[in-house]
Design a protein around this motif. Structure first.
Motif, PDB file in Angstrom:
ATOM      1  N   THR A 128      -3.189  -1.300   1.962  1.00 43.16           N
ATOM      2  CA  THR A 128      -1.758  -1.269   2.229  1.00 43.16           C
ATOM      3  C   THR A 128      -1.009  -1.541   0.937  1.00 43.16           C
ATOM      4  N   ALA A 129      -0.161  -0.610   0.532  1.00 48.39           N
ATOM      5  CA  ALA A 129       0.636  -0.785  -0.676  1.00 48.39           C
ATOM      6  C   ALA A 129       2.036  -1.254  -0.297  1.00 48.39           C
ATOM      7  N   LEU A 130       2.498  -2.295  -0.984  1.00 47.89           N
ATOM      8  CA  LEU A 130       3.871  -2.777  -0.830  1.00 47.89           C
ATOM      9  C   LEU A 130       4.693  -2.225  -1.983  1.00 47.89           C
ATOM     10  N   LEU A 131       5.701  -1.454  -1.638  1.00 48.77           N
ATOM     11  CA  LEU A 131       6.546  -0.782  -2.625  1.00 48.77           C
ATOM     12  C   LEU A 131       7.982  -1.248  -2.463  1.00 48.77           C
ATOM     13  N   GLY A 132       8.803  -0.902  -3.441  1.00 49.81           N
ATOM     14  CA  GLY A 132      10.216  -1.219  -3.347  1.00 49.81           C
ATOM     15  C   GLY A 132      10.790  -1.538  -4.711  1.00 49.81           C
ATOM     16  N   PRO A 133      12.111  -1.488  -4.843  1.00 46.49           N
ATOM     17  CA  PRO A 133      12.747  -1.785  -6.127  1.00 46.49           C
ATOM     18  C   PRO A 133      12.597  -3.248  -6.505  1.00 46.49           C
ATOM     19  N   ASN A 134      12.982  -3.578  -7.723  1.00 49.45           N
ATOM     20  CA  ASN A 134      12.928  -4.966  -8.179  1.00 49.45           C
ATOM     21  C   ASN A 134      13.747  -5.849  -7.251  1.00 49.45           C
ATOM     22  N   GLY A 135      13.173  -7.017  -6.885  1.00 52.84           N
ATOM     23  CA  GLY A 135      13.888  -7.937  -6.012  1.00 52.84           C
ATOM     24  C   GLY A 135      13.837  -7.581  -4.544  1.00 52.84           C
ATOM     25  N   ALA A 136      12.971  -6.629  -4.183  1.00 58.06           N
ATOM     26  CA  ALA A 136      12.905  -6.190  -2.786  1.00 58.06           C
ATOM     27  C   ALA A 136      12.235  -7.206  -1.880  1.00 58.06           C
ATOM     28  N   LYS A 173       8.672  -7.996  -2.458  1.00 56.22           N
ATOM     29  CA  LYS A 173       7.251  -7.655  -2.419  1.00 56.22           C
ATOM     30  C   LYS A 173       6.364  -8.844  -2.786  1.00 56.22           C
ATOM     31  N   SER A 174       6.578  -9.390  -3.980  1.00 54.22           N
ATOM     32  CA  SER A 174       5.749 -10.509  -4.428  1.00 54.22           C
ATOM     33  C   SER A 174       5.977 -11.746  -3.576  1.00 54.22           C
ATOM     34  N   THR A 175       7.208 -11.934  -3.110  1.00 51.41           N
ATOM     35  CA  THR A 175       7.494 -13.063  -2.215  1.00 51.41           C
ATOM     36  C   THR A 175       6.685 -12.945  -0.940  1.00 51.41           C
ATOM     37  N   LEU A 176       6.637 -11.739  -0.386  1.00 51.59           N
ATOM     38  CA  LEU A 176       5.869 -11.516   0.836  1.00 51.59           C
ATOM     39  C   LEU A 176       4.391 -11.816   0.599  1.00 51.59           C
ATOM     40  N   LEU A 177       3.846 -11.376  -0.538  1.00 44.28           N
ATOM     41  CA  LEU A 177       2.445 -11.667  -0.847  1.00 44.28           C
ATOM     42  C   LEU A 177       2.199 -13.172  -0.869  1.00 44.28           C
ATOM     43  N   LYS A 178       3.088 -13.910  -1.518  1.00 49.20           N
ATOM     44  CA  LYS A 178       2.905 -15.358  -1.651  1.00 49.20           C
ATOM     45  C   LYS A 178       2.988 -16.054  -0.302  1.00 49.20           C
ATOM     46  N   VAL A 183     -10.114 -10.353   2.729  1.00 52.26           N
ATOM     47  CA  VAL A 183      -8.767  -9.922   2.363  1.00 52.26           C
ATOM     48  C   VAL A 183      -8.614 -10.048   0.856  1.00 52.26           C
ATOM     49  N   LEU A 184      -8.244  -8.959   0.210  1.00 55.25           N
ATOM     50  CA  LEU A 184      -7.983  -8.946  -1.228  1.00 55.25           C
ATOM     51  C   LEU A 184      -6.504  -8.627  -1.434  1.00 55.25           C
ATOM     52  N   ILE A 185      -5.810  -9.507  -2.155  1.00 59.07           N
ATOM     53  CA  ILE A 185      -4.388  -9.337  -2.438  1.00 59.07           C
ATOM     54  C   ILE A 185      -4.213  -9.128  -3.935  1.00 59.07           C
ATOM     55  N   LEU A 186      -3.558  -8.034  -4.295  1.00 55.15           N
ATOM     56  CA  LEU A 186      -3.372  -7.656  -5.697  1.00 55.15           C
ATOM     57  C   LEU A 186      -1.879  -7.524  -5.984  1.00 55.15           C
ATOM     58  N   ASP A 187      -1.372  -8.334  -6.916  1.00 52.21           N
ATOM     59  CA  ASP A 187       0.047  -8.294  -7.268  1.00 52.21           C
ATOM     60  C   ASP A 187       0.208  -7.561  -8.595  1.00 52.21           C
ATOM     61  N   GLU A 188       0.640  -6.310  -8.497  1.00 55.62           N
ATOM     62  CA  GLU A 188       0.829  -5.438  -9.659  1.00 55.62           C
ATOM     63  C   GLU A 188      -0.414  -5.435 -10.564  1.00 55.62           C
ATOM     64  N   PRO A 189      -1.564  -5.065 -10.024  1.00 54.60           N
ATOM     65  CA  PRO A 189      -2.812  -5.149 -10.790  1.00 54.60           C
ATOM     66  C   PRO A 189      -2.922  -4.129 -11.905  1.00 54.60           C
ATOM     67  N   THR A 190      -2.079  -3.100 -11.898  1.00 54.99           N
ATOM     68  CA  THR A 190      -2.192  -2.045 -12.906  1.00 54.99           C
ATOM     69  C   THR A 190      -1.117  -2.154 -13.985  1.00 54.99           C
ATOM     70  N   VAL A 250      -7.028  -4.719   2.067  1.00 49.68           N
ATOM     71  CA  VAL A 250      -6.488  -4.835   0.716  1.00 49.68           C
ATOM     72  C   VAL A 250      -4.975  -4.642   0.779  1.00 49.68           C
ATOM     73  N   ILE A 251      -4.261  -5.573   0.135  1.00 48.30           N
ATOM     74  CA  ILE A 251      -2.811  -5.456   0.004  1.00 48.30           C
ATOM     75  C   ILE A 251      -2.503  -5.402  -1.485  1.00 48.30           C
ATOM     76  N   VAL A 252      -1.750  -4.405  -1.903  1.00 50.38           N
ATOM     77  CA  VAL A 252      -1.447  -4.257  -3.320  1.00 50.38           C
ATOM     78  C   VAL A 252       0.049  -4.025  -3.504  1.00 50.38           C
ATOM     79  N   VAL A 253       0.659  -4.838  -4.363  1.00 48.51           N
ATOM     80  CA  VAL A 253       2.027  -4.583  -4.806  1.00 48.51           C
ATOM     81  C   VAL A 253       1.940  -3.673  -6.017  1.00 48.51           C
TER      82      VAL A 253
END
Length: 268
Positions: free
Chosen positions: A42-50, A52-57, A170-177, A202-205
């Motif tokens: 599952t990819a979490l997308l969206g503009p800056n401040g959307a 995404k990273s908050t949801l992961l945390k 569960v693997l969570i990746l925050d902007e891994p690339t 897998v969840i990836v921002v």
């Protein structure tokens, strides 16, 4: 054209219900509900401040929010930290580590929850470093590595940590690339894709819409702490949706050699 299918029949790995978080007067999560399934990326997308990273945390328990999060049907409080660490691995966008460890020693830190003898820890770390492609960095001091090399070393560490997860992974990746070159971007996501085929969630921002479309089974697009689109790449990446969320016109076209959409930004 055969599109990826976001299968709602698979087992739920993580569920968030009524997630709300406001900081500094800004709603980071606005009554958000979602289920993350095993066997899917599952990819979490969206503009800056959307959000995404908050949801992961929030999903991994790093920060608290109103609402409830369950991992495999149990709230995080019902998991012992040691057991949780075997089933939930997080690769943050930035990892602060200033000690003069070698890269191999950093990867070996991932085995701490596993209680393995040293010989097996070293064998496991070597295996994961080979998998990620950082075995040549084993004896290098971690602080001397580039940003991309550090990111890949920590990826091997997290993979070591999850090596005993079994079916509940569960693997969570925050902007891994974000710090990686082209080949390493794709290899990072290929490894994540391999884990989903073995049953992991897998969840990836990620900011790159085209990388998300190529590798993820499901794309969730956020804006202002709310889900704006949720479905397969073809369902979520509609030109009108992208223009509304990102405030830029785009064209959507099929990839010439793959069953997924390609997003082409319009000229200004």
């Amino acid at each position: 054209m055969t599109e990826k299918v976001a299968n709602s029949e698979t087992t739920v790995a993580i569920e968030g219900r009524g997630l709300k978080l406001t900081l500094g007067g800004k709603k980071l999560l606005d009554d958000l509900n979602l289920k993350i399934h095993k066997g899917q990326m599952t990819a979490l997308l969206g503009p800056n401040g959307a959000g995404k990273s908050t949801l992961l945390k929030v999903l991994c328990g790093e920060i608290e929010a109103d609402g409830q999060v369950e991992l495999f049907g149990k709230t995080c409080e019902k998991w012992s930290p040691k057991t949780l660490a075997k089933h939930l691995g997080v690769l943050p966008q930035h990892s602060n580590l200033s000690f003069a460890f070698t890269a191999a020693e950093v990867v070996e830190l991932g085995s701490l929850p596993l209680e393995l003898p040293k010989v097996k820890v070293r064998a496991l770390s070597k295996q994961m470093m080979n998998r990620v492609g950082v075995e040549h960095l084993a004896s290098r001091l971690y602080p001397t590595l580039s940003g991309g090399e550090k990111q890949r070393v920590h990826y091997a560490r997290v993979l070591s940590q999850l090596s005993q997860a079994g079916d509940n992974c569960v693997l969570i990746l925050d902007e891994p690339t974000s710090a990686l070159d082209l080949s390493h971007q794709h290899r990072t996501l290929q490894i994540a894709q391999e884990l989903t085929k073995a049953g992991a969630a897998v969840i990836v921002v990620i900011h790159d819409l085209n990388l998300a479309a190529q590798y993820a089974d499901r794309l969730i697009i956020l804006k202002d702490g709310k889900i704006q689109a949720d479905g397969t790449p073809w369902q979520s990446l509609q030109s009108a949706t992208i223009q509304r969320i990102y405030d830029w016109p785009v064209y959507i076209t099929p990839h010439p050699n793959g069953d997924y959409p390609v997003v082409i930004p319009a000229a200004s």
